[in-house]
Write a protein that holds these residues in place. Sequence first.
Motif, mmCIF file in Angstrom:
data_model
loop_
_atom_site.group_PDB
_atom_site.id
_atom_site.type_symbol
_atom_site.label_atom_id
_atom_site.label_comp_id
_atom_site.label_asym_id
_atom_site.label_seq_id
_atom_site.Cartn_x
_atom_site.Cartn_y
_atom_site.Cartn_z
ATOM 1 N N PRO A 344 -28.495 39.192 23.348
ATOM 2 C CA PRO A 344 -27.429 38.221 23.031
ATOM 3 C C PRO A 344 -27.442 36.988 23.937
ATOM 4 C CG PRO A 344 -26.558 40.458 23.166
ATOM 5 C CD PRO A 344 -27.969 40.520 23.635
ATOM 6 N N ARG A 345 -27.755 37.205 25.215
ATOM 7 C CA ARG A 345 -27.757 36.080 26.156
ATOM 8 C C ARG A 345 -28.861 35.085 25.803
ATOM 9 N NH1 ARG A 345 -28.318 36.651 32.758
ATOM 10 N NH2 ARG A 345 -28.187 34.410 33.231
ATOM 11 N N LEU A 346 -30.027 35.612 25.404
ATOM 12 C CA LEU A 346 -31.140 34.748 25.021
ATOM 13 C C LEU A 346 -30.813 34.013 23.721
ATOM 14 C CD1 LEU A 346 -33.976 33.647 25.273
ATOM 15 C CD2 LEU A 346 -34.869 35.796 24.339
ATOM 16 N N LEU A 347 -30.220 34.729 22.769
ATOM 17 C CA LEU A 347 -29.830 34.081 21.509
ATOM 18 C C LEU A 347 -28.838 32.939 21.745
ATOM 19 C CD1 LEU A 347 -29.381 36.959 18.887
ATOM 20 C CD2 LEU A 347 -30.889 34.966 18.703
ATOM 21 N N ALA A 348 -27.872 33.188 22.639
ATOM 22 C CA ALA A 348 -26.867 32.157 22.942
ATOM 23 C C ALA A 348 -27.522 30.925 23.562
ATOM 24 C CB ALA A 348 -25.810 32.724 23.882
ATOM 25 N N ALA A 349 -28.477 31.138 24.468
ATOM 26 C CA ALA A 349 -29.171 30.009 25.107
ATOM 27 C C ALA A 349 -29.991 29.226 24.097
ATOM 28 C CB ALA A 349 -30.069 30.515 26.237
ATOM 29 N N LEU A 350 -30.627 29.948 23.138
ATOM 30 C CA LEU A 350 -31.413 29.281 22.103
ATOM 31 C C LEU A 350 -30.505 28.472 21.166
ATOM 32 C CD1 LEU A 350 -33.948 32.146 21.261
ATOM 33 C CD2 LEU A 350 -34.473 29.964 22.386
ATOM 34 N N GLU A 351 -29.284 28.984 20.921
ATOM 35 C CA GLU A 351 -28.323 28.243 20.107
ATOM 36 C C GLU A 351 -27.927 26.928 20.785
ATOM 37 O OE1 GLU A 351 -27.244 28.612 17.019
ATOM 38 O OE2 GLU A 351 -28.710 30.240 16.886
ATOM 39 N N VAL A 352 -27.775 26.973 22.106
ATOM 40 C CA VAL A 352 -27.460 25.747 22.853
ATOM 41 C C VAL A 352 -28.596 24.739 22.694
ATOM 42 C CG1 VAL A 352 -27.078 24.757 25.153
ATOM 43 C CG2 VAL A 352 -25.951 26.900 24.516
ATOM 44 N N ALA A 353 -29.845 25.228 22.787
ATOM 45 C CA ALA A 353 -31.005 24.344 22.620
ATOM 46 C C ALA A 353 -31.029 23.738 21.221
ATOM 47 C CB ALA A 353 -32.292 25.119 22.898
ATOM 48 N N SER A 354 -30.695 24.542 20.191
ATOM 49 C CA SER A 354 -30.647 24.034 18.813
ATOM 50 C C SER A 354 -29.559 22.974 18.658
ATOM 51 C CB SER A 354 -30.377 25.176 17.833
ATOM 52 O OG SER A 354 -31.461 26.070 17.816
ATOM 53 N N ALA A 355 -28.419 23.214 19.300
ATOM 54 C CA ALA A 355 -27.328 22.235 19.256
ATOM 55 C C ALA A 355 -27.759 20.919 19.907
ATOM 56 C CB ALA A 355 -26.098 22.789 19.967
ATOM 57 N N ALA A 356 -28.552 21.032 20.978
ATOM 58 C CA ALA A 356 -29.053 19.826 21.646
ATOM 59 C C ALA A 356 -29.952 19.031 20.716
ATOM 60 C CB ALA A 356 -29.817 20.205 22.918
ATOM 61 N N THR A 357 -30.833 19.729 19.992
ATOM 62 C CA THR A 357 -31.734 19.063 19.053
ATOM 63 C C THR A 357 -30.953 18.369 17.945
ATOM 64 O OG1 THR A 357 -33.422 20.741 19.500
ATOM 65 C CG2 THR A 357 -33.717 19.402 17.536
ATOM 66 N N ALA A 358 -29.925 19.051 17.435
ATOM 67 C CA ALA A 358 -29.104 18.454 16.375
ATOM 68 C C ALA A 358 -28.350 17.233 16.882
ATOM 69 C CB ALA A 358 -28.110 19.498 15.853
ATOM 70 N N LYS A 359 -27.821 17.329 18.103
ATOM 71 C CA LYS A 359 -27.077 16.204 18.691
ATOM 72 C C LYS A 359 -28.005 15.014 18.933
ATOM 73 C CE LYS A 359 -23.333 16.231 19.794
ATOM 74 N NZ LYS A 359 -22.111 15.722 19.127
ATOM 75 N N GLU A 360 -29.260 15.308 19.283
ATOM 76 C CA GLU A 360 -30.238 14.241 19.548
ATOM 77 C C GLU A 360 -30.479 13.386 18.315
ATOM 78 O OE1 GLU A 360 -34.921 13.840 20.917
ATOM 79 O OE2 GLU A 360 -33.893 15.769 21.099
ATOM 80 N N GLU A 361 -30.390 14.011 17.125
ATOM 81 C CA GLU A 361 -30.662 13.294 15.887
ATOM 82 C C GLU A 361 -29.485 12.428 15.447
ATOM 83 O OE1 GLU A 361 -31.817 16.396 13.251
ATOM 84 O OE2 GLU A 361 -33.839 16.576 14.086
ATOM 85 N N GLU A 362 -28.313 12.620 16.084
ATOM 86 C CA GLU A 362 -27.153 11.795 15.771
ATOM 87 C C GLU A 362 -27.272 10.449 16.474
ATOM 88 O OE1 GLU A 362 -23.529 13.716 16.826
ATOM 89 O OE2 GLU A 362 -23.995 15.564 15.704
ATOM 90 N N ALA A 363 -26.801 9.390 15.819
ATOM 91 C CA ALA A 363 -26.819 8.064 16.448
ATOM 92 C C ALA A 363 -25.928 8.067 17.686
ATOM 93 C CB ALA A 363 -26.328 7.014 15.445
ATOM 94 N N GLY A 364 -26.489 7.633 18.800
ATOM 95 C CA GLY A 364 -25.724 7.541 20.038
ATOM 96 C C GLY A 364 -25.457 8.872 20.709
ATOM 97 N N GLY A 365 -26.167 9.929 20.290
ATOM 98 C CA GLY A 365 -25.897 11.251 20.862
ATOM 99 C C GLY A 365 -26.797 11.640 22.006
ATOM 100 N N GLU A 366 -27.550 10.688 22.562
ATOM 101 C CA GLU A 366 -28.550 11.015 23.576
ATOM 102 C C GLU A 366 -27.978 11.715 24.807
ATOM 103 O OE1 GLU A 366 -28.297 8.108 22.115
ATOM 104 O OE2 GLU A 366 -30.259 7.330 21.478
ATOM 105 N N GLN A 367 -26.884 11.166 25.362
ATOM 106 C CA GLN A 367 -26.343 11.746 26.587
ATOM 107 C C GLN A 367 -25.790 13.149 26.344
ATOM 108 O OE1 GLN A 367 -26.353 10.442 29.966
ATOM 109 N NE2 GLN A 367 -25.940 12.636 30.123
ATOM 110 N N ASP A 368 -25.092 13.347 25.215
ATOM 111 C CA ASP A 368 -24.578 14.685 24.883
ATOM 112 C C ASP A 368 -25.727 15.661 24.688
ATOM 113 O OD1 ASP A 368 -21.972 13.820 25.001
ATOM 114 O OD2 ASP A 368 -21.803 13.442 22.845
ATOM 115 N N ALA A 369 -26.785 15.206 24.001
ATOM 116 C CA ALA A 369 -27.957 16.063 23.785
ATOM 117 C C ALA A 369 -28.606 16.438 25.117
ATOM 118 C CB ALA A 369 -28.970 15.353 22.889
ATOM 119 N N LEU A 370 -28.719 15.466 26.012
ATOM 120 C CA LEU A 370 -29.330 15.728 27.318
ATOM 121 C C LEU A 370 -28.516 16.758 28.095
ATOM 122 C CD1 LEU A 370 -31.486 15.105 29.410
ATOM 123 C CD2 LEU A 370 -30.121 13.153 30.163
ATOM 124 N N ASP A 371 -27.194 16.654 28.048
ATOM 125 C CA ASP A 371 -26.334 17.624 28.746
ATOM 126 C C ASP A 371 -26.550 19.030 28.182
ATOM 127 O OD1 ASP A 371 -25.293 15.577 30.250
ATOM 128 O OD2 ASP A 371 -23.489 15.325 29.023
#
Length: 442
Positions: A344-371
């Motif tokens: 579960p801990r690994l799955l949760a961390a991978l979900e965070v990484a997926s959220a980062a990728t999705a945020k990166e594709e949003e306009a102006g989402g670079e800083q949130d994606a980086l965090d």
Amino acid sequence: MAGPGWGPPRLDGFILTERLGSGTYATVYKAYAKKDTREVVAIKCVAKKSLNKASVENLLTEIEILKGIRHPHIVELKDFQWDSDNIYLIMEFCAGGDLSRFIHTRRILPEKVARVFMQQLASALQFLHERSISHLDLKPQNILLSSLEKPHLKLADFGFAQHMSPWDEKHVLRGSPLYMAPEMVCQRQYDARVDLWSVGVILYEALFGQPPFASRSFTELEEKIRSNRVIEDFFTHPWVDLEHMPSGESLARATALVVQAVKTDQDGDAAAALSLYCQALDFFVPALHYEVDAQRKEAIKAKVGQYVSRAEELKVIVSSSNQALLRQGTSAQDLLREMARDKPRLLAALEVASAATAKEEEAGGEQDALDLYQHGLGELLVLLAAEPPGRRRELLHTEVQNLMARAEYLKEQVKMKESRWAAETLDKEGLSESVRSSCTLQ
């Protein structure tokens, strides 16, 4: 010397005219040299009879300090003379008056203007502190402007200045209470960092039109100023950004980065070349502001136009490459998730990484994606260290490498976006849109 109301004193070689200001010990006059150049200067006249032992020591220290330094943002002491009545300090003339008047006639200063002024003040102060000199009376009245048309700050009035190493401690009360650091107000020992407190008060006054600790009495002022907060590392603060302050070195630094960019570009590393071109533009902007020769300025603009065009081309290449890498990594991520169902801990961390990728594709989402990338990577690195050898460890190792590459790429983009101020200053130079679009990848 002529008494009050009888006009300025007479001094060989100069014609003293209007009075610019006066204090307890001195009066400052505008003056003209009688030589062919008719140079305009400011002459600080100090009446000998008004001096006590402490003020004599202060005056000698002021002369000794100013004669030994030259800096574009410190008022120049050209010479000093004396006669039976007065001591005369012949200073650089600053036609723009002092910063206090400049702020009050405009009520508040725009942040962009305040930032340029802070860079100039920080540059002067860093120069002094590197030579173990503390000003100890920083306030808007002691900061002059070269002119009103294109103002440059000039730090003045070194009457309270002292030779102080960073570790030296003093306890003599100096300066003006409104701008004093807590340790001075409370009459405790203090060191060279008290100048930085005064800078903070000056910045507040520039942005809000009045000092932060205005009080009706010294006791009330002392209560307001008392604080245990540590002064930050002012000279390296990104808002001050001394590195990109317009100076004689800006063009050379830009050129050196462009040379690296061209070589990296020729070697086929598009991402590194784009980063170097954008770093070079961060120095070309202040170089344009520093340059006064119209012909040289046009030549710099032409070169910058070429580099912006190449950066646009590299932007397309790098963006396409990153999108392809992102698509390639998707199937491996899906397989890793499948293999992590019992973690579960690994799955949760991978979900965070997926959220980062999705945020990166949003306009102006670079800083949130980086965090999000940095948060996810922190967890995944811990899990990778504990993961036993096998196929899952190999996939996790590859995923961490890919995510780190994405995070580094994004970090560079965030840094480029933070150079918006530099791009905005180029609005007047007609290049801002090109620079902004070239150095911001979608």
